[in-house]
Design an enzyme around this catalytic site. Sequence first.
Site: not given
Length: 422
Positions: A400, A153, A397
């Site tokens: 990312h 990702s 998170d």
Amino acid sequence: MKAYMIALPSGKSKSPDNLNKLILLILMSFLLVGTTFLCLYKNPFSQWRQNVKMVYQHSLPASENASNSTSIGSLHQCDLFSGNWVPLAKGPYYTNATKCVIDDRQNCMKFGRPDTEFLKWTWRPNECELPLFDAALFLELVRGKSMAFIGDSLARNQMQSLVCLLASVADPVDVSYVEDTRFRRWFYAEYNFTLAAFWSTYLVRSEEADPNGYSLTSLMKLYLDEVDESWAAQVETFSYIIISAGQWFLRPLMYYEKGQIVGCYFCNQTNVQSLTRYHGYKMVFRTSFRTLLNLKRFEGITFLRTFSPQHYENGVWNNGGNCLRTRPIAKQEMELEEYILEFYWTQLEELRAAQKEGNTRGLKFRLLDATQLMMLRPDGHPSHYGHGPGENITIADCVHWCLPGPIDTWNEALLQMLKTEA
Ligand SMILES: *[C@@H]1O[C@H](CO)[C@@H](O)[C@H](O)[C@H]1NC(C)=O
Ligand SMILES: *[C@@H]1O[C@H](CO)[C@@H](O)[C@H](O)[C@H]1NC(C)=O
Ligand SMILES: *[C@@H]1O[C@H](CO)[C@@H](O)[C@H](O)[C@H]1NC(C)=O
Ligand SMILES: *[C@@H]1O[C@H](CO)[C@@H](O)[C@H](O)[C@H]1NC(C)=O
Ligand SMILES: *[C@@H]1O[C@H](CO)[C@@H](O)[C@H](O)[C@H]1NC(C)=O
Ligand SMILES: *[C@@H]1O[C@H](CO)[C@@H](O)[C@H](O)[C@H]1NC(C)=O
């Protein structure tokens, strides 16, 4: 061994507990690997870059001089990835209203991230300028060409940044050949340019191996010598490949070679030899680069995008850890984590080997060194300002990167590297 060698974040003092852990970690690394670590911690960045330069000098063909080479991700004399974040009084390149796909999980603006200072920094290499992204120039350079992002990702994160950066000049059409958006393919008709994502968390063939099913910490089988055909079978005619792998190597892994178990990382099976996660990491890059080197019609340039660091503070990822900073940290505040260095070195070694092989076959392998510049950007992650479909965000998170955000710099650097290859 002296504690003052570790620079602590200014303004905010560390709890004694963390400090003790740090000292312990450093002591342990000292015991394990001797004096080299002492140097790394004393002056981590300059030492680190020195070593990177040395690695690359060794890998260059005799005719090409390291001081006059673009092959280490440097522009002539300038190492693009050695530098500092400096303030920039300028808005972001794009917003959540720009016509481009931003994954909700990284769409920090849409989900109301209140601070914007993290958008107001630019990367300044020590020895040259890194120009702002020029979408028209990028598209001219890739006219008639194709580019593939291969990885997890975070590879997709970079590709989405690129599509948004290009949105001021061109809208692509979706020409995906499968419904799975992890394999999205865009076509810029005006430029005859194809941009493709290939979802491949391990780059090699992998399978879930936990009898209780998949979870974020479940065991995976990796076939270290079998490339993942979902990308390998598709990229032979691509002009540029940006390949990466990362956080998936932090979970328990069962390693196979020639179809047989050769060992495992963290699998807790007494009859299986214990191997490190770096073993798997090394082998998947070896297998991937070898695959590219052996693709008959492949003439592309391969960019290794190095390990993207995560920044959990105040706890680990699944136990209250978060990333609440709103501005970059200074180099002297940075705490080099040993595993990140180890991943980084491991992939650099494999890149060096591939470069050497590539020279004999006229194939270029380049370094897109995201690691150290992103180490300084704990402020660039979505934390709680990103949402998957219907997701109840309890885990922050810190892996990312917000779009827009510091990840856009990877594409600024990519553009400069394409320029020198043109
Ligand atoms: C590399 O450059 C140095 C000067 O910068 C020169 O002395 C040396 O001969 C060069 N080596 C090769 C192999 O071209
Ligand atoms: C650097 O390389 C270019 C060609 O790539 C060559 O023209 C130039 O003379 C080289 N400079 C030095 C100092 O060797
Ligand atoms: C963009 O973000 C703002 C601020 O959070 C929000 O009010 C707006 O609805 C968002 N627009 C889109 C198109 O997502
Ligand atoms: C478009 O680019 C591809 C290579 O990516 C090339 O084979 C094709 O001929 C190009 N088409 C046109 C119309 O230029
Ligand atoms: C092995 O044990 C550790 C520590 O208890 C645990 O974190 C890890 O998930 C276990 N591995 C597997 C494959 O169950
Ligand atoms: C989301 O998670 C929190 C904490 O686990 C819980 O209290 C809350 O009820 C959950 N909300 C929804 C809509 O599931």
